[in-house]
Scaffold this motif. Sequence first.
Motif, PDB file in Angstrom:
ATOM      1  N   ASN A 109       0.804  -1.223   0.000  1.00  0.00           N
ATOM      2  CA  ASN A 109       0.000   0.000   0.000  1.00  0.00           C
ATOM      3  C   ASN A 109       0.839   1.275   0.000  1.00  0.00           C
ATOM      4  O   ASN A 109       0.418   2.301   0.540  1.00  0.00           O
ATOM      5  CB  ASN A 109      -0.956   0.009   1.205  1.00  0.00           C
ATOM      6  CG  ASN A 109      -2.225   0.795   0.911  1.00  0.00           C
ATOM      7  OD1 ASN A 109      -2.595   1.003  -0.237  1.00  0.00           O
ATOM      8  ND2 ASN A 109      -2.891   1.243   1.960  1.00  0.00           N
ATOM      9  N   ASP A 138      -8.171   4.895   0.752  1.00  0.00           N
ATOM     10  CA  ASP A 138      -8.369   3.480   1.069  1.00  0.00           C
ATOM     11  C   ASP A 138      -9.803   3.193   1.493  1.00  0.00           C
ATOM     12  O   ASP A 138     -10.375   2.159   1.126  1.00  0.00           O
ATOM     13  CB  ASP A 138      -7.399   3.048   2.167  1.00  0.00           C
ATOM     14  CG  ASP A 138      -5.971   2.932   1.664  1.00  0.00           C
ATOM     15  OD1 ASP A 138      -5.776   2.901   0.437  1.00  0.00           O
ATOM     16  OD2 ASP A 138      -5.046   2.885   2.497  1.00  0.00           O
ATOM     17  N   ASP A 160      -4.084   0.816   5.981  1.00  0.00           N
ATOM     18  CA  ASP A 160      -4.364   2.203   5.606  1.00  0.00           C
ATOM     19  C   ASP A 160      -3.329   3.152   6.211  1.00  0.00           C
ATOM     20  O   ASP A 160      -2.926   4.136   5.578  1.00  0.00           O
ATOM     21  CB  ASP A 160      -5.765   2.606   6.072  1.00  0.00           C
ATOM     22  CG  ASP A 160      -6.851   1.705   5.505  1.00  0.00           C
ATOM     23  OD1 ASP A 160      -6.614   1.100   4.441  1.00  0.00           O
ATOM     24  OD2 ASP A 160      -7.918   1.598   6.128  1.00  0.00           O
TER      25      ASP A 160
END
Length: 217
Positions: free
Chosen positions: A64, A150, A177
């Motif tokens: 991420n 997110d 996140d």
Amino acid sequence: MLGAHDVELGMTGTLIVNVAIFALLITGLWRFERRLESGQILVGLALIAVIGITGRIILEPLPNISPVTILLLLAGAHYGIRHGLLLATVIVVCSNLILGHGIWTLYQIVAWSLVACAGAYLSTWLIDSDGKLNINRLIVVGFASGFAFDWFVSLSVLHTQPISYLAPYLVQGFVYDLVHAIGNLAFAAWLGVPISDMLKRHYSFKLEATNNVPHAF
């Protein structure tokens, strides 16, 4: 006799190599851009697209973490909503040709388009009248945008799950996140000023936002 292609780097080694490649790419593009004639908006857009697409692909092993959120905040602030929407679409569609397409692609396009819109709306708050970027404000907006992006993309699970599934899904993904948000801090500190200066060299119109957001930071 073993060639270099027979060497297994492992996960850590691969990450180091990928980050190094991305850093070299940024350096090369920056030096290339400095030789170009200023005032060409398409140059700025193309360079942001290249950095965003390759950044997503090369840094994919990092969970991420990508430069796209910060890039689109800056693109929106400098070039406005229309160009920000175009960049968001191009970056997501092109990078997902490698990373994989699905219903999430649409949500990623919309989410990053909203990030670009936020950059456009906050343009005169992020960038002063002299064109100087306020890096602290970019860091704040980038951090918040990591969570917002997110959470919006997480709505895609509702295509296969009941709405009651969403809250625990968001809670379960909080650390994931948070990694995105922290990654945005790093990219803002690293790329914020040079990318902003690059974009500034390739536009000749006023910032899109007309009113300053209250100076809270």
